[in-house]
Structure formats: C-alpha cells, structure tokens
Design a protein around this motif. Structure first.
Motif, mmCIF file in Angstrom:
data_model
loop_
_atom_site.group_PDB
_atom_site.id
_atom_site.type_symbol
_atom_site.label_atom_id
_atom_site.label_comp_id
_atom_site.label_asym_id
_atom_site.label_seq_id
_atom_site.Cartn_x
_atom_site.Cartn_y
_atom_site.Cartn_z
ATOM 1 N N THR A 69 41.363 7.022 -14.403
ATOM 2 C CA THR A 69 40.471 7.184 -13.882
ATOM 3 C C THR A 69 39.382 8.188 -14.255
ATOM 4 O O THR A 69 38.080 8.203 -14.073
ATOM 5 C CB THR A 69 41.068 8.070 -12.495
ATOM 6 O OG1 THR A 69 41.786 7.006 -11.823
ATOM 7 C CG2 THR A 69 39.935 8.627 -11.575
ATOM 8 N N ALA A 70 39.738 9.106 -15.285
ATOM 9 C CA ALA A 70 38.821 10.069 -15.707
ATOM 10 C C ALA A 70 38.187 9.534 -16.766
ATOM 11 O O ALA A 70 36.953 9.847 -16.806
ATOM 12 C CB ALA A 70 39.822 11.311 -16.280
ATOM 13 N N ALA A 71 38.525 8.580 -17.633
ATOM 14 C CA ALA A 71 37.722 7.813 -18.466
ATOM 15 C C ALA A 71 36.664 6.807 -17.803
ATOM 16 O O ALA A 71 35.537 6.953 -18.440
ATOM 17 C CB ALA A 71 38.765 6.939 -19.279
ATOM 18 N N ALA A 72 36.938 6.354 -17.106
ATOM 19 C CA ALA A 72 35.992 5.478 -16.147
ATOM 20 C C ALA A 72 34.777 6.462 -15.630
ATOM 21 O O ALA A 72 33.638 6.333 -15.760
ATOM 22 C CB ALA A 72 36.715 4.579 -14.947
ATOM 23 N N ARG A 73 35.221 7.518 -14.793
ATOM 24 C CA ARG A 73 34.264 8.408 -14.435
ATOM 25 C C ARG A 73 33.366 9.108 -15.488
ATOM 26 O O ARG A 73 32.219 9.269 -15.532
ATOM 27 C CB ARG A 73 34.962 9.766 -13.646
ATOM 28 C CG ARG A 73 35.533 9.219 -12.325
ATOM 29 C CD ARG A 73 36.323 10.241 -11.510
ATOM 30 N NE ARG A 73 36.767 9.633 -10.452
ATOM 31 C CZ ARG A 73 37.752 10.504 -9.461
ATOM 32 N NH1 ARG A 73 38.139 11.511 -9.955
ATOM 33 N NH2 ARG A 73 38.106 9.621 -8.405
ATOM 34 N N ALA A 74 34.086 9.542 -16.604
ATOM 35 C CA ALA A 74 33.328 10.141 -17.755
ATOM 36 C C ALA A 74 32.208 9.134 -18.439
ATOM 37 O O ALA A 74 31.234 9.244 -18.494
ATOM 38 C CB ALA A 74 34.449 10.693 -19.050
ATOM 39 N N ILE A 75 32.683 7.662 -18.598
ATOM 40 C CA ILE A 75 31.713 6.675 -18.976
ATOM 41 C C ILE A 75 30.615 6.404 -18.211
ATOM 42 O O ILE A 75 29.484 6.186 -18.580
ATOM 43 C CB ILE A 75 32.639 5.604 -19.295
ATOM 44 C CG1 ILE A 75 33.512 5.860 -20.554
ATOM 45 C CG2 ILE A 75 31.883 4.292 -19.620
ATOM 46 C CD1 ILE A 75 34.532 4.636 -20.886
ATOM 47 N N VAL A 76 31.100 6.370 -16.929
ATOM 48 C CA VAL A 76 29.893 6.069 -15.860
ATOM 49 C C VAL A 76 28.931 7.334 -15.910
ATOM 50 O O VAL A 76 27.777 7.121 -15.731
ATOM 51 C CB VAL A 76 30.578 5.756 -14.448
ATOM 52 C CG1 VAL A 76 29.276 5.889 -13.351
ATOM 53 C CG2 VAL A 76 30.995 4.443 -14.675
ATOM 54 N N THR A 77 29.554 8.569 -15.867
ATOM 55 C CA THR A 77 28.330 9.638 -15.843
ATOM 56 C C THR A 77 27.472 9.534 -17.015
ATOM 57 O O THR A 77 26.429 9.887 -17.146
ATOM 58 C CB THR A 77 29.419 11.085 -15.998
ATOM 59 O OG1 THR A 77 30.077 11.045 -14.932
ATOM 60 C CG2 THR A 77 28.484 12.084 -15.979
ATOM 61 N N ALA A 78 28.157 9.300 -18.381
ATOM 62 C CA ALA A 78 27.615 9.448 -19.572
ATOM 63 C C ALA A 78 26.580 8.162 -19.532
ATOM 64 O O ALA A 78 25.389 8.435 -19.925
ATOM 65 C CB ALA A 78 28.268 9.152 -20.725
ATOM 66 N N LEU A 79 26.849 6.945 -19.023
ATOM 67 C CA LEU A 79 25.956 6.017 -18.874
ATOM 68 C C LEU A 79 24.523 6.424 -17.788
ATOM 69 O O LEU A 79 23.333 6.187 -18.313
ATOM 70 C CB LEU A 79 26.268 4.639 -18.008
ATOM 71 C CG LEU A 79 27.489 3.894 -19.166
ATOM 72 C CD1 LEU A 79 28.312 2.872 -18.452
ATOM 73 C CD2 LEU A 79 26.810 3.234 -20.438
ATOM 74 N N ALA A 80 25.078 6.935 -16.828
ATOM 75 C CA ALA A 80 23.701 7.310 -15.813
ATOM 76 C C ALA A 80 22.920 8.295 -16.573
ATOM 77 O O ALA A 80 21.637 8.446 -16.492
ATOM 78 C CB ALA A 80 24.332 7.865 -14.577
ATOM 79 N N ALA A 81 23.539 9.307 -17.271
ATOM 80 C CA ALA A 81 23.096 10.399 -18.034
ATOM 81 C C ALA A 81 21.866 10.017 -19.153
ATOM 82 O O ALA A 81 20.873 10.401 -19.434
ATOM 83 C CB ALA A 81 23.911 11.425 -18.605
ATOM 84 N N ALA A 82 22.255 8.610 -19.480
ATOM 85 C CA ALA A 82 21.574 7.842 -20.776
ATOM 86 C C ALA A 82 20.645 7.059 -20.200
ATOM 87 O O ALA A 82 19.771 6.388 -21.086
ATOM 88 C CB ALA A 82 22.429 7.375 -21.713
ATOM 89 N N GLY A 83 20.416 7.086 -18.767
ATOM 90 C CA GLY A 83 19.309 6.285 -18.546
ATOM 91 C C GLY A 83 19.599 4.965 -17.672
ATOM 92 O O GLY A 83 18.770 4.174 -17.101
ATOM 93 N N VAL A 84 21.144 4.531 -17.682
ATOM 94 C CA VAL A 84 21.357 3.303 -16.666
ATOM 95 C C VAL A 84 21.076 3.640 -15.305
ATOM 96 O O VAL A 84 21.618 4.560 -14.851
ATOM 97 C CB VAL A 84 22.879 2.865 -17.029
ATOM 98 C CG1 VAL A 84 23.321 1.774 -16.128
ATOM 99 C CG2 VAL A 84 23.072 2.598 -18.327
#
Length: 548
Positions: free
Chosen positions: A4-19
């Motif tokens: 769960t933490a991994a998925a949240r971290a990856i989705v956060t990073a994707l959104a921060a990168a412009g996705v």
C-alpha cells in the motif's frame, strides 16, 4: 515499505511529475494501485479511466497521449495492470507508442522476486518484457525504501517525455508487491508535492537552406505545422499526409499521382518532416541518391529508410525564395489543379473527402489501410486535426485510441475506419457501468474485408479463392446489433446520405454509421488518376516549366 505504501508513493511521484491521466485495468496484484489511484483522483491530482481489457487500456492511453500532444503540451499517461498476461496485452500499444514517440508510463504489478521461476500462479518474467520498445525500464523489488521512489519515477518520466534525450516514448515500471494487498485505511492525499524540475538542453541553431534548388517538402505523420511554415517560407511545394498536421491551404492534393507520373524526378532537394508511410511514390522520392535529402527531426529516430539523407537537422530555415522556386511551386499547383478539374472520385474517395471536409472542430481519427490512403488522395487542404496510429500502421486499437482522444480533449470525436479495423477493436467499445461515456461517431466504410490488398500485387493474382479467404477475409458480422450491444446507435447510410451527416455533437454518445463501399472502384480510380497525371505532367513539362 508495504504494498500500500509503495503504491501511494509511486502514484504521488507520478502526479508530481506531471501525470494527469491514469488508465487502470482491474486485477488482484495491482489492487494497491487501484486504491491509490482512486484516492489521488478524489484529491483532484489526476483522472482515472478504468478499462476491462489491457490491450484496449494501452491504446486508450495512446489516445490520451495524442490528446495532450494536440494541446501543445505533451504529458505522460500512465497505465496500470496486474501481473501475468495482462502485461503482455499492453505490447501492441507499447510498440505504437514507441514508434510514434508517445510518453506512456507502464506500471505493472508483479509477484515478489522470490516467487519468480518457481511455478507460482500468474507469475512470469515481466522485467524486460517490452525489450527495446521502451526508452527506460525499472524493476522495483518489494519493500524498496520510500525515499527512493521519487527519484526513480522522475527519471522514468523524463525518459518518457524525452526531456534530455529528445527521444520520447514509453517507459516500464515493474513493481513487485507482497501481501497484504488491500489497504488498512482510506488514503486522503493532501496537497500535491512539487516535482523535480528537469531542464532540457538548448536546441541547436537551424540549418539554413539555400534558395534556387527545386525543392519539395514532404510532411509525414506527426510533422506538425512547422512543415507548412518551411514550405511557405521557401516557396516550395508541400506534399502533406492527412495526419501530418500540415495539410493546410497551399498543400498539393494529388501529390501521389504527380509523383507516380514523374514530376518529382526533377526535384533537386527533398525536405522531410515526420514519418511518411502512405505511398510507394513518396518512398521512391525519399530514396533518391541523386538529390539532397534533408531530414528534419529533433530526436535520434529520424526517417531515412534508404540511408541516403545528406543532412539531419533539428530545424531548418529557408532563404527567401528565388524566382525559380516560385516557378517550380507554380508548376506543381497548376498540375494539381488540372488533375482536380474533371476528376471523378470513387465512392471511397468521395466519402473520404466529405468526411474530412465536414469534421468541423471534431478531432478526426483515421483507420489504417485504405481509409487513410483514400483521405490522402482526396482531402482538400484544411485545418483538420487528424490522428492515426501510423507508428507501426496497424489496425489494432483504433477505436480505443479514438476513445482516449475523446476523453483527453473533452470534445466529440469522429473516427473513420474500415470494417476489419472496426471489428478488430470492437471490444474497446465496452464501457464500465461506472465510467463516463464519450461522444464518438464511428463511420465504418465497409468494403467487405481487407480492401487494401486489392490494390497490391495479390489483388491481380488469378487464385481468387485464396485471395478472398486468406487476404480480404470478409467477416460474417452484422454491425447493427453489435453497435447496439455496446450501447450505441447504428445507421446504414448509402454514399449520397453522407452529405447530410453532420459532425458528432455533445451528448451524442456512440453512433456507428455504416457505409457500403466498392473497393474495386477505388482501385480503378487510382489507376485512372495516375494515367491522367502522366498526361498532365508531360504537358506542363513541354509548356515551359523546364527552367523551374
């Protein structure tokens, strides 16, 4: 770090990168991502699109990426799948995105490393599955530290956008997740964190193109308006494919026939933008070793099939045109006008011209094979924003691409396809009961199978039974109930009725318009046009254009 933490971290990073768009296909191993994407959507970080079939999901992402590029600001689009065959089903879309330079981020859930190679259920080798089709790939093990995630994702998104490399395309993030896969609580993201800025290198200065050489500008798929601007500035003929974004007023309509008739043999220089794919006469022009061939492209994947390019440049700047440049361009314009005068298009060409001209503000998606070629032969220059999957020119995923484009631009879309293209991707018309509908008008030019083969050498082979069974492959499918099964309307329209078909409007939903087409007539029309072009070119050359 938990799944769960991994998925949240990856989705956060994707959104921060412009996705801003994520296409999700359902699955168990990818469950942590489903919950994380749902939370990010509720927070307003991004939009989620849920598609049942991973192949359709991949091509919907292709359409979303095309929509972002159409708006002038390319953005990465993410696709999330579970493990196993779900990952492999992305491959056709990955190949199209790779050859079209579209920034997809493929996020595939995987079993932990200790399960690989043991015969564990739904476990295969996912790392490296897309081979050289992706610009970068990363295999994240289960339990990776949270602090490492933003840097990895930033690097992948920069590779997808081609920020440093000038080579955009898909990237692959394979993520091993251990159980438990369901989150212990509801995620409520706060403010979206800032991403890491990645600054592209400065573009090189443009290459100066001297005046006075008989030059043609070829604009292939994705060339953009820069091709038309260069042709205008140099005073040169513009040969623009319909999905080039450069088939604007002044472009030559019947350039294929004029090239086949030999007018291009007098060219001393060819300036190439984009990815030309539609005709053998253009391929022959680009293979000439006795002319300058200047390829314009910012990245390393420029088009030079014959290996005869004399220069490759990120941009070009023509000198002001000489009098001979103007005479050369006028010769092309006169020849084009003479061909147009008295031309009697086939039913397919007439439909193509009409559907192009009446698209209005609606984006136009063109199917491969005969459809895009008929539009290329018939469409009058106009500011129509047309799209097609010409990266690898396959018929797969065309409807899913159109759906993604409609979801991305937020306006109705018209798709023009052949019957096999429609049937090949009809499953993409399935929509989840909780997913928003798009307004999509699908015009099916039904020639009873793969009509493209009739114009190739197989079409003249005497073994007609083999030709029909193994090449044209007509299908025994009634499109009307099929369209209704997917919640759409169906209209059977003869060619004259197309004149009354307006562009799709808001709230129109799915409308399938089926138009019977005689492909043999199209083949005969092409031959007649080339025969007339031979006469037109001969008359113009003997009428004093030798000094052009």
């Amino acid at each position: 770090m938990s799944a769960t933490a991994a998925a949240r971290a990856i989705v956060t990073a994707l959104a921060a990168a412009g996705v801003r768009d994520v296409v999700v296909s359902p699955g168990s191993r990818s469950a942590p991502f489903a919950y994380a994407v749902a939370g990010a959507e509720e927070a307003g970080w991004l939009r989620a699109h849920v598609r049942l079939d991973e192949r359709g999901a991949g091509f919907m992402a292709v359409g979303l990426a095309r929509a972002a590029h159409r708006g002038g600001a390319p953005r990465p689009v993410a696709v999330v799948t579970t493990s196993g065959t779900a990952v492999a089903n992305l491959h056709p879309a990955v190949l199209e995105a790779s050859h079209s330079g579209l920034p997809l981020v493929l996020v595939t859930a995987d079993r932990p490393h200790e399960f690989r190679g043991t015969g564990a259920n739904q476990t295969t080798t996912q790392s490296g599955i897309f081979g050289p089709a992706v610009r970068a790939a990363l295999d994240l093990p289960a339990g990776v530290p949270a602090a490492a995630v933003p840097g990895h994702v930033t690097r992948l998104v920069a590779a997808a956008l081609g920020t440093i490399s000038s080579d955009p395309g898909p990237v692959h993030l394979n993520v091993a997740l251990r159980e438990p896969l369901a989150p212990p609580d509801r995620w409520v993201p706060g403010r979206l964190p800032a991403g890491v800025p990645v600054t592209p290198p400065a573009p090189p200065p443009p290459l100066t193109l001297a005046a006075g050489l008989r030059t043609v500008v070829v604009a292939g798929d994705g060339a953009g308006a820069a091709a038309a601007a260069v042709a205008r500035a140099g005073g040169w003929p513009l040969l623009a494919e319909p999905t080039s974004g450069a088939r604007l007023p002044g472009a030559i309509v019947h350039y294929q026939a004029l090239l086949a008739a030999g007018l291009g043999e007098r060219a001393e220089r060819v300036v190439v933008f984009g990815h030309p794919t539609l005709s053998r006469p253009v391929s022959a022009l680009l293979a000439r070793a006795d002319a300058e061939v200047v390829v314009v492209g910012a990245g390393p994947r420029w088009t030079d099939v014959a290996g005869v390019a004399t220069a490759v440049a990120g941009a070009v700047a023509p000198e002001p045109p000489a009098a001979s440049d103007r005479r050369w361009a006028e010769a092309w314009q006169r020849a084009d006008a003479d061909l147009e005068d008295g031309w009697e298009p086939s039913g397919l060409e007439g439909a193509a011209r009409l559907l192009w001209g009446t698209a209005g503000a609606a984006p136009l998606v063109l199917g491969s094979s005969n459809v895009v070629r008929a539009v290329d032969m018939a469409a009058r220059p106009a500011p129509v924003r047309a799209h097609a999957n010409r990266g690898l020119a396959g018929i797969d995923g065309t409807l899913a691409t159109a759906i993604g484009l409609a979801a991305g631009v937020g306006t109705p879309v018209r798709a023009v396809v052949g019957d096999l293209t429609f049937l090949h991707d009809a499953g993409s018309l399935a929509r989840g009961a909780t997913e928003p509908a798009v307004d999509l008008q699908v015009v099916v030019l039904n020639d009873g199978g793969g009509g493209i083969f009739a114009s190739l050498e197989y079409g003249a082979h005497p073994d007609r039974a083999t030709f029909r069974r193994f090449f044209t492959t007509p299908q025994a499918v009634d499109l009307a109930p099929l369209a209704r099964a997917y919640g759409g309307r169906h209209t059977l329209a003869e060619l004259p009725a197309l004149a009354r078909l307006g562009p799709p409007g808001p709230g129109s939903g799915l409308h399938v318009v089926e138009v019977p087409i005689d492909v043999a007539e199209f083949v005969r029309s092409r031959r007649r046009l080339v025969a007339r072009a031979l006469d037109v070119v001969a008359r113009h050359l003997t009428a004093g254009s030798q000094d052009s």
